[in-house]
Design a protein around this motif. Structure first.
Motif, PDB file in Angstrom:
ATOM      1  N   GLY A  46       0.811  -1.210   0.000  1.00  0.00           N
ATOM      2  CA  GLY A  46       0.000   0.000   0.000  1.00  0.00           C
ATOM      3  C   GLY A  46       0.840   1.252   0.000  1.00  0.00           C
ATOM      4  O   GLY A  46       1.083   1.834  -1.034  1.00  0.00           O
ATOM      5  N   CYS A  47       1.324   1.680   1.168  1.00  0.00           N
ATOM      6  CA  CYS A  47       2.013   2.961   1.245  1.00  0.00           C
ATOM      7  C   CYS A  47       3.502   2.847   0.943  1.00  0.00           C
ATOM      8  O   CYS A  47       4.152   3.856   0.709  1.00  0.00           O
ATOM      9  N   ALA A  48       4.074   1.675   0.971  1.00  0.00           N
ATOM     10  CA  ALA A  48       5.490   1.522   0.660  1.00  0.00           C
ATOM     11  C   ALA A  48       5.718   1.748  -0.832  1.00  0.00           C
ATOM     12  O   ALA A  48       4.821   1.606  -1.642  1.00  0.00           O
ATOM     13  N   SER A  49       6.927   2.142  -1.184  1.00  0.00           N
ATOM     14  CA  SER A  49       7.199   2.397  -2.595  1.00  0.00           C
ATOM     15  C   SER A  49       8.435   1.617  -3.019  1.00  0.00           C
ATOM     16  O   SER A  49       9.300   1.309  -2.219  1.00  0.00           O
ATOM     17  N   ALA A  50       8.490   1.306  -4.300  1.00  0.00           N
ATOM     18  CA  ALA A  50       9.616   0.582  -4.860  1.00  0.00           C
ATOM     19  C   ALA A  50      10.395   1.520  -5.757  1.00  0.00           C
ATOM     20  O   ALA A  50       9.812   2.377  -6.422  1.00  0.00           O
ATOM     21  N   GLU A  51      11.696   1.361  -5.778  1.00  0.00           N
ATOM     22  CA  GLU A  51      12.526   2.164  -6.655  1.00  0.00           C
ATOM     23  C   GLU A  51      13.047   1.285  -7.772  1.00  0.00           C
ATOM     24  O   GLU A  51      13.440   0.143  -7.539  1.00  0.00           O
ATOM     25  N   TYR A  52      13.043   1.829  -8.972  1.00  0.00           N
ATOM     26  CA  TYR A  52      13.526   1.107 -10.139  1.00  0.00           C
ATOM     27  C   TYR A  52      14.612   1.918 -10.828  1.00  0.00           C
ATOM     28  O   TYR A  52      14.602   3.141 -10.779  1.00  0.00           O
ATOM     29  N   GLU A  53      15.527   1.220 -11.454  1.00  0.00           N
ATOM     30  CA  GLU A  53      16.437   1.889 -12.359  1.00  0.00           C
ATOM     31  C   GLU A  53      16.033   1.490 -13.764  1.00  0.00           C
ATOM     32  O   GLU A  53      15.510   0.402 -13.988  1.00  0.00           O
ATOM     33  N   PHE A  54      16.228   2.405 -14.702  1.00  0.00           N
ATOM     34  CA  PHE A  54      15.761   2.208 -16.060  1.00  0.00           C
ATOM     35  C   PHE A  54      16.923   2.218 -17.037  1.00  0.00           C
ATOM     36  O   PHE A  54      17.925   2.883 -16.809  1.00  0.00           O
ATOM     37  N   ARG A  55      16.756   1.499 -18.113  1.00  0.00           N
ATOM     38  CA  ARG A  55      17.698   1.506 -19.231  1.00  0.00           C
ATOM     39  C   ARG A  55      16.873   1.636 -20.504  1.00  0.00           C
ATOM     40  O   ARG A  55      15.898   0.919 -20.691  1.00  0.00           O
ATOM     41  N   VAL A  56      17.272   2.561 -21.352  1.00  0.00           N
ATOM     42  CA  VAL A  56      16.563   2.794 -22.609  1.00  0.00           C
ATOM     43  C   VAL A  56      17.434   2.269 -23.742  1.00  0.00           C
ATOM     44  O   VAL A  56      18.598   2.647 -23.867  1.00  0.00           O
ATOM     45  N   LEU A  57      16.859   1.392 -24.552  1.00  0.00           N
ATOM     46  CA  LEU A  57      17.556   0.844 -25.715  1.00  0.00           C
ATOM     47  C   LEU A  57      16.856   1.324 -26.979  1.00  0.00           C
ATOM     48  O   LEU A  57      15.630   1.289 -27.063  1.00  0.00           O
ATOM     49  N   ASN A  58      17.644   1.759 -27.941  1.00  0.00           N
ATOM     50  CA  ASN A  58      17.115   2.189 -29.228  1.00  0.00           C
ATOM     51  C   ASN A  58      17.589   1.222 -30.294  1.00  0.00           C
ATOM     52  O   ASN A  58      18.781   0.894 -30.355  1.00  0.00           O
ATOM     53  N   PHE A  59      16.675   0.767 -31.127  1.00  0.00           N
ATOM     54  CA  PHE A  59      17.003  -0.144 -32.217  1.00  0.00           C
ATOM     55  C   PHE A  59      16.671   0.531 -33.543  1.00  0.00           C
ATOM     56  O   PHE A  59      15.596   1.112 -33.688  1.00  0.00           O
ATOM     57  N   PRO A  60      17.569   0.467 -34.512  1.00  0.00           N
ATOM     58  CA  PRO A  60      17.293   1.083 -35.812  1.00  0.00           C
ATOM     59  C   PRO A  60      16.231   0.305 -36.576  1.00  0.00           C
ATOM     60  O   PRO A  60      15.887  -0.833 -36.221  1.00  0.00           O
ATOM     61  N   ARG A  61      15.727   0.890 -37.629  1.00  0.00           N
ATOM     62  CA  ARG A  61      14.644   0.256 -38.384  1.00  0.00           C
ATOM     63  C   ARG A  61      15.078  -1.030 -39.067  1.00  0.00           C
ATOM     64  O   ARG A  61      14.266  -1.892 -39.344  1.00  0.00           O
ATOM     65  N   ASN A  62      16.369  -1.201 -39.328  1.00  0.00           N
ATOM     66  CA  ASN A  62      16.826  -2.408 -40.008  1.00  0.00           C
ATOM     67  C   ASN A  62      17.142  -3.554 -39.041  1.00  0.00           C
ATOM     68  O   ASN A  62      17.562  -4.627 -39.478  1.00  0.00           O
ATOM     69  N   THR A 105      16.313  -6.706 -37.041  1.00  0.00           N
ATOM     70  CA  THR A 105      15.267  -7.710 -37.201  1.00  0.00           C
ATOM     71  C   THR A 105      14.597  -7.993 -35.857  1.00  0.00           C
ATOM     72  O   THR A 105      15.157  -7.725 -34.795  1.00  0.00           O
ATOM     73  N   ARG A 106      13.422  -8.560 -35.940  1.00  0.00           N
ATOM     74  CA  ARG A 106      12.660  -8.888 -34.744  1.00  0.00           C
ATOM     75  C   ARG A 106      13.415  -9.900 -33.879  1.00  0.00           C
ATOM     76  O   ARG A 106      13.426  -9.807 -32.656  1.00  0.00           O
ATOM     77  N   SER A 107      14.062 -10.863 -34.513  1.00  0.00           N
ATOM     78  CA  SER A 107      14.803 -11.877 -33.756  1.00  0.00           C
ATOM     79  C   SER A 107      16.037 -11.277 -33.079  1.00  0.00           C
ATOM     80  O   SER A 107      16.396 -11.696 -31.973  1.00  0.00           O
ATOM     81  N   ASP A 108      16.687 -10.297 -33.710  1.00  0.00           N
ATOM     82  CA  ASP A 108      17.826  -9.633 -33.074  1.00  0.00           C
ATOM     83  C   ASP A 108      17.389  -8.858 -31.836  1.00  0.00           C
ATOM     84  O   ASP A 108      18.047  -8.915 -30.795  1.00  0.00           O
ATOM     85  N   VAL A 109      16.277  -8.146 -31.950  1.00  0.00           N
ATOM     86  CA  VAL A 109      15.746  -7.393 -30.814  1.00  0.00           C
ATOM     87  C   VAL A 109      15.363  -8.350 -29.697  1.00  0.00           C
ATOM     88  O   VAL A 109      15.681  -8.121 -28.531  1.00  0.00           O
ATOM     89  N   ARG A 110      14.710  -9.436 -30.036  1.00  0.00           N
ATOM     90  CA  ARG A 110      14.303 -10.422 -29.037  1.00  0.00           C
ATOM     91  C   ARG A 110      15.514 -11.015 -28.329  1.00  0.00           C
ATOM     92  O   ARG A 110      15.510 -11.183 -27.103  1.00  0.00           O
ATOM     93  N   GLN A 111      16.581 -11.285 -29.063  1.00  0.00           N
ATOM     94  CA  GLN A 111      17.778 -11.868 -28.463  1.00  0.00           C
ATOM     95  C   GLN A 111      18.449 -10.894 -27.490  1.00  0.00           C
ATOM     96  O   GLN A 111      18.855 -11.284 -26.397  1.00  0.00           O
ATOM     97  N   VAL A 112      18.535  -9.630 -27.869  1.00  0.00           N
ATOM     98  CA  VAL A 112      19.132  -8.621 -26.989  1.00  0.00           C
ATOM     99  C   VAL A 112      18.308  -8.475 -25.718  1.00  0.00           C
ATOM    100  O   VAL A 112      18.855  -8.433 -24.609  1.00  0.00           O
ATOM    101  N   LEU A 113      16.985  -8.420 -25.857  1.00  0.00           N
ATOM    102  CA  LEU A 113      16.123  -8.272 -24.685  1.00  0.00           C
ATOM    103  C   LEU A 113      16.183  -9.507 -23.787  1.00  0.00           C
ATOM    104  O   LEU A 113      16.172  -9.392 -22.556  1.00  0.00           O
ATOM    105  N   ALA A 114      16.263 -10.674 -24.384  1.00  0.00           N
ATOM    106  CA  ALA A 114      16.373 -11.909 -23.598  1.00  0.00           C
ATOM    107  C   ALA A 114      17.682 -11.934 -22.822  1.00  0.00           C
ATOM    108  O   ALA A 114      17.717 -12.356 -21.657  1.00  0.00           O
ATOM    109  N   ASP A 115      18.778 -11.470 -23.434  1.00  0.00           N
ATOM    110  CA  ASP A 115      20.065 -11.434 -22.741  1.00  0.00           C
ATOM    111  C   ASP A 115      20.027 -10.465 -21.558  1.00  0.00           C
ATOM    112  O   ASP A 115      20.528 -10.771 -20.476  1.00  0.00           O
ATOM    113  N   HIS A 116      19.422  -9.300 -21.752  1.00  0.00           N
ATOM    114  CA  HIS A 116      19.303  -8.334 -20.650  1.00  0.00           C
ATOM    115  C   HIS A 116      18.447  -8.899 -19.528  1.00  0.00           C
ATOM    116  O   HIS A 116      18.746  -8.700 -18.349  1.00  0.00           O
ATOM    117  N   ALA A 117      17.384  -9.592 -19.870  1.00  0.00           N
ATOM    118  CA  ALA A 117      16.498 -10.156 -18.848  1.00  0.00           C
ATOM    119  C   ALA A 117      17.183 -11.280 -18.083  1.00  0.00           C
ATOM    120  O   ALA A 117      17.086 -11.355 -16.857  1.00  0.00           O
TER     121      ALA A 117
END
Length: 84
Positions: free
Chosen positions: A21-37, A39-51
């Motif tokens: 309820g009243c407690a709060s959580a702190e998060y740190e954020f990372r923003v990744l930008n991928f160019p239009r070229n 591929t979906r599988s490349d983006v998925r692989q990078v996100l899976a590695d970060h996770a």
């Protein structure tokens, strides 16, 4: 893939309510930008590695008109309290 950040890890803090309820959580954020070229599988692989190895979770994703993607990842900041 490029990272947009003034600080090394793209640290940002956001307070959100937790299950207690009243407690709060702190998060740190990372923003990744991928160019239009990137591929979906490349983006998925990078996100899976970060996770898997960095314990990041997907907070938001945005697909822009030109085909570029911006992805926000977050992870909880764990504060260690002194016991003695």
């Amino acid at each position: 893939m490029t990272e947009r950040s003034e600080r090394p890890w793209g640290v940002g803090r956001m307070h959100t309510p937790t299950e207690e309820g009243c407690a709060s959580a702190e998060y740190e954020f990372r923003v990744l930008n991928f160019p239009r070229n990137a591929t979906r599988s490349d983006v998925r692989q990078v996100l899976a590695d970060h996770a898997e190895y960095g314990h990041w979770e997907l907070a938001r994703t945005r697909l822009y008109l030109g085909g570029a993607r911006r992805v926000w990842l977050r992870r909880r900041i764990i504060r260690v309290r002194r016991t003695a």
